[in-house]
Design a protein around this motif. Sequence first.
Motif, PDB file in Angstrom:
ATOM      1  N   VAL A 102      71.621  59.422  65.425  1.00 16.93           N
ATOM      2  CA  VAL A 102      71.692  60.295  66.591  1.00 16.93           C
ATOM      3  C   VAL A 102      71.499  61.731  66.104  1.00 16.93           C
ATOM      4  CG1 VAL A 102      73.119  61.178  68.469  1.00 16.93           C
ATOM      5  CG2 VAL A 102      73.238  58.751  67.850  1.00 16.93           C
ATOM      6  N   PHE A 103      70.509  62.400  66.674  1.00 16.42           N
ATOM      7  CA  PHE A 103      70.221  63.789  66.309  1.00 16.42           C
ATOM      8  C   PHE A 103      70.317  64.662  67.555  1.00 16.42           C
ATOM      9  CE2 PHE A 103      67.716  61.282  63.222  1.00 16.42           C
ATOM     10  CZ  PHE A 103      68.231  61.780  62.035  1.00 16.42           C
ATOM     11  N   LYS A 104      70.853  65.872  67.387  1.00 20.95           N
ATOM     12  CA  LYS A 104      70.900  66.838  68.482  1.00 20.95           C
ATOM     13  C   LYS A 104      70.478  68.204  67.969  1.00 20.95           C
ATOM     14  CE  LYS A 104      74.372  64.659  71.445  1.00 20.95           C
ATOM     15  NZ  LYS A 104      75.650  64.834  72.192  1.00 20.95           N
ATOM     16  N   ASN A 105      69.485  68.765  68.644  1.00 20.82           N
ATOM     17  CA  ASN A 105      68.972  70.095  68.305  1.00 20.82           C
ATOM     18  C   ASN A 105      68.567  70.197  66.831  1.00 20.82           C
ATOM     19  OD1 ASN A 105      69.269  71.277  70.920  1.00 20.82           O
ATOM     20  ND2 ASN A 105      71.477  71.439  70.544  1.00 20.82           N
ATOM     21  N   ASN A 106      67.874  69.175  66.373  1.00 24.04           N
ATOM     22  CA  ASN A 106      67.347  69.175  65.004  1.00 24.04           C
ATOM     23  C   ASN A 106      65.833  69.270  65.039  1.00 24.04           C
ATOM     24  OD1 ASN A 106      69.950  67.025  64.476  1.00 24.04           O
ATOM     25  ND2 ASN A 106      69.672  68.722  63.054  1.00 24.04           N
ATOM     26  N   THR A 107      65.260  69.909  64.025  1.00 27.53           N
ATOM     27  CA  THR A 107      63.805  69.894  63.860  1.00 27.53           C
ATOM     28  C   THR A 107      63.398  68.602  63.162  1.00 27.53           C
ATOM     29  OG1 THR A 107      63.875  70.956  61.692  1.00 27.53           O
ATOM     30  CG2 THR A 107      63.770  72.406  63.632  1.00 27.53           C
ATOM     31  N   ALA A 108      62.119  68.265  63.258  1.00 31.67           N
ATOM     32  CA  ALA A 108      61.607  67.095  62.531  1.00 31.67           C
ATOM     33  C   ALA A 108      61.813  67.270  61.023  1.00 31.67           C
ATOM     34  CB  ALA A 108      60.134  66.884  62.856  1.00 31.67           C
ATOM     35  N   SER A 109      61.695  68.501  60.546  1.00 29.13           N
ATOM     36  CA  SER A 109      61.931  68.777  59.120  1.00 29.13           C
ATOM     37  C   SER A 109      63.347  68.378  58.719  1.00 29.13           C
ATOM     38  CB  SER A 109      61.729  70.264  58.813  1.00 29.13           C
ATOM     39  OG  SER A 109      60.481  70.721  59.238  1.00 29.13           O
ATOM     40  N   GLU A 110      64.311  68.765  59.550  1.00 27.89           N
ATOM     41  CA  GLU A 110      65.708  68.445  59.259  1.00 27.89           C
ATOM     42  C   GLU A 110      65.954  66.944  59.322  1.00 27.89           C
ATOM     43  OE1 GLU A 110      67.654  72.612  60.979  1.00 27.89           O
ATOM     44  OE2 GLU A 110      67.402  70.858  62.298  1.00 27.89           O
ATOM     45  N   ILE A 111      65.273  66.264  60.229  1.00 27.60           N
ATOM     46  CA  ILE A 111      65.411  64.807  60.332  1.00 27.60           C
ATOM     47  C   ILE A 111      64.873  64.128  59.084  1.00 27.60           C
ATOM     48  CG2 ILE A 111      64.553  62.788  61.594  1.00 27.60           C
ATOM     49  CD1 ILE A 111      64.784  64.506  64.156  1.00 27.60           C
ATOM     50  N   VAL A 112      63.721  64.593  58.604  1.00 24.74           N
ATOM     51  CA  VAL A 112      63.156  64.034  57.368  1.00 24.74           C
ATOM     52  C   VAL A 112      64.111  64.243  56.202  1.00 24.74           C
ATOM     53  CG1 VAL A 112      61.319  64.316  55.639  1.00 24.74           C
ATOM     54  CG2 VAL A 112      60.737  64.231  58.077  1.00 24.74           C
ATOM     55  N   LYS A 113      64.650  65.449  56.078  1.00 23.80           N
ATOM     56  CA  LYS A 113      65.562  65.755  54.967  1.00 23.80           C
ATOM     57  C   LYS A 113      66.821  64.900  55.030  1.00 23.80           C
ATOM     58  CE  LYS A 113      64.097  70.566  54.348  1.00 23.80           C
ATOM     59  NZ  LYS A 113      64.485  71.995  54.503  1.00 23.80           N
ATOM     60  N   ILE A 126      58.585  70.529  52.149  1.00 18.06           N
ATOM     61  CA  ILE A 126      58.909  70.177  53.537  1.00 18.06           C
ATOM     62  C   ILE A 126      58.709  71.434  54.390  1.00 18.06           C
ATOM     63  CG2 ILE A 126      60.630  69.292  55.145  1.00 18.06           C
ATOM     64  CD1 ILE A 126      59.799  67.230  53.106  1.00 18.06           C
ATOM     65  N   SER A 127      57.590  71.496  55.085  1.00 18.47           N
ATOM     66  CA  SER A 127      57.295  72.655  55.931  1.00 18.47           C
ATOM     67  C   SER A 127      58.221  72.662  57.145  1.00 18.47           C
ATOM     68  CB  SER A 127      55.834  72.620  56.391  1.00 18.47           C
ATOM     69  OG  SER A 127      54.953  72.680  55.289  1.00 18.47           O
ATOM     70  N   ASP A 128      58.525  73.851  57.612  1.00 17.47           N
ATOM     71  CA  ASP A 128      59.395  73.998  58.781  1.00 17.47           C
ATOM     72  C   ASP A 128      58.598  73.668  60.040  1.00 17.47           C
ATOM     73  OD1 ASP A 128      61.248  74.653  60.679  1.00 17.47           O
ATOM     74  OD2 ASP A 128      61.291  76.805  60.223  1.00 17.47           O
ATOM     75  N   THR A 129      59.016  72.637  60.764  1.00 15.74           N
ATOM     76  CA  THR A 129      58.308  72.230  61.976  1.00 15.74           C
ATOM     77  C   THR A 129      58.692  73.075  63.189  1.00 15.74           C
ATOM     78  OG1 THR A 129      59.975  70.498  62.306  1.00 15.74           O
ATOM     79  CG2 THR A 129      57.935  69.866  61.213  1.00 15.74           C
ATOM     80  N   GLY A 130      59.754  73.859  63.077  1.00 14.68           N
ATOM     81  CA  GLY A 130      60.069  74.849  64.095  1.00 14.68           C
ATOM     82  C   GLY A 130      60.761  74.320  65.334  1.00 14.68           C
ATOM     83  N   TYR A 131      60.117  73.431  66.058  1.00 16.50           N
ATOM     84  CA  TYR A 131      60.634  72.972  67.346  1.00 16.50           C
ATOM     85  C   TYR A 131      61.914  72.154  67.171  1.00 16.50           C
ATOM     86  CZ  TYR A 131      61.057  70.210  71.619  1.00 16.50           C
ATOM     87  OH  TYR A 131      61.531  69.599  72.743  1.00 16.50           O
ATOM     88  N   LYS A 132      62.965  72.547  67.911  1.00 13.12           N
ATOM     89  CA  LYS A 132      64.226  71.811  67.861  1.00 13.12           C
ATOM     90  C   LYS A 132      64.234  70.751  68.959  1.00 13.12           C
ATOM     91  CE  LYS A 132      67.335  75.073  65.595  1.00 13.12           C
ATOM     92  NZ  LYS A 132      67.590  74.143  64.460  1.00 13.12           N
ATOM     93  N   ILE A 133      64.338  69.508  68.565  1.00 10.33           N
ATOM     94  CA  ILE A 133      64.343  68.387  69.501  1.00 10.33           C
ATOM     95  C   ILE A 133      65.727  68.312  70.143  1.00 10.33           C
ATOM     96  CG2 ILE A 133      64.051  65.886  69.704  1.00 10.33           C
ATOM     97  CD1 ILE A 133      62.344  66.135  67.066  1.00 10.33           C
ATOM     98  N   PRO A 134      65.802  68.386  71.477  1.00 12.21           N
ATOM     99  CA  PRO A 134      67.123  68.420  72.137  1.00 12.21           C
ATOM    100  C   PRO A 134      68.024  67.259  71.745  1.00 12.21           C
ATOM    101  CG  PRO A 134      65.391  68.945  73.710  1.00 12.21           C
ATOM    102  CD  PRO A 134      64.703  68.506  72.448  1.00 12.21           C
ATOM    103  N   SER A 135      67.474  66.043  71.763  1.00 16.31           N
ATOM    104  CA  SER A 135      68.284  64.893  71.359  1.00 16.31           C
ATOM    105  C   SER A 135      67.393  63.710  71.030  1.00 16.31           C
ATOM    106  CB  SER A 135      69.274  64.502  72.464  1.00 16.31           C
ATOM    107  OG  SER A 135      68.593  64.027  73.605  1.00 16.31           O
TER     108      SER A 135
END
Length: 322
Positions: A102-113, A126-135
């Motif tokens: 479960v992820f909240k307000n994470n970028t794809a970069s943070e999810i990969v890490k 790991i490039s910064d993907t920028g967009y924060k995925i709400p959930s």
Amino acid sequence: MLEILIDNRNGKVWDITSIVPSLTYKTKRIGSASSLSLTLIKGSLFQSDEFTVNSGDVIRVMKDGTGVFYGYVFEIDSGMDESVSITAYDQIRYLLANDSYVFKNNTASEIVKKIADDFELRLGTISDTGYKIPSMAEKDKKLLDIICKALDLTLINEGGNFFLYDNFGKLSLRNIKEMKLDIVVGDWSLMDDYGYKRSIDSDTYNHIKVFQDNKKTGKRDIHVGQDSANIAKWGRLQLYQQADEKMNEAQIKTLVDQLLTLKNREQRTLSIDAIGDLRVRAGCYIPVVIQELDISQYFLVEDCTHKFDADTHTMSLELRVI
């Protein structure tokens, strides 16, 4: 010159370059690990009695001192004859395991890490993907599918087109704009043959319908976007999907518009057989020039297969217009 090494992970490293008559190296941009398939000849004159190949051994392939493939043996196939077939995959193979996140307000970069850290995978750039995925709530899903979903959401929300790959033993996440090569493929340059396909049969949609369950009214809200001109030409090709429950009406309208921009077009794919160049891999942009098709532009490499047989190196490319 190629160098092929097998590391038994017990202190013994074997140079098998001279006993490998053929090798195939494949990369895919989405949803698959890179693979290495090779045949080696056992029992050669100068082969040590201690030489072995085991599941989990590390295989490294280098070209003129530059890393090409770093992976792990997953399959060994042998018989009474002298040839042994070996298949190895890079780290992305371990992302085919299932888990729940479960992820909240994470970028794809943070999810990969996060996933890489949990599964003890080595990371590179790991490039910064920028967009924060709400959930994102993913139950019993393949890790790679979870990451691909995060990257799709990033693309749809104009965060950029990123791809995940293993760069010689380190997971890397890059924007495809950073992966342009200056290797021209086409007329008078590397190409031996080509095939060109135009299609609306896969991933083309001119009618977008996004729904959201409204908890206040107990009804399902529908948001629609379409291209009437293309519907007249192609018929209605509908994409139907659910919006995140936390999105407001303006955000859903933006999503519909973005999906229509991405999906409302004829898909064009180009396949090329060419002389091999190991700088080319899935995820790269390469310039293609084919006069007969009036093509002179960059294409994205979706699939790339390199084949080595004796002194011959060829590559087969599946390319896509972005």
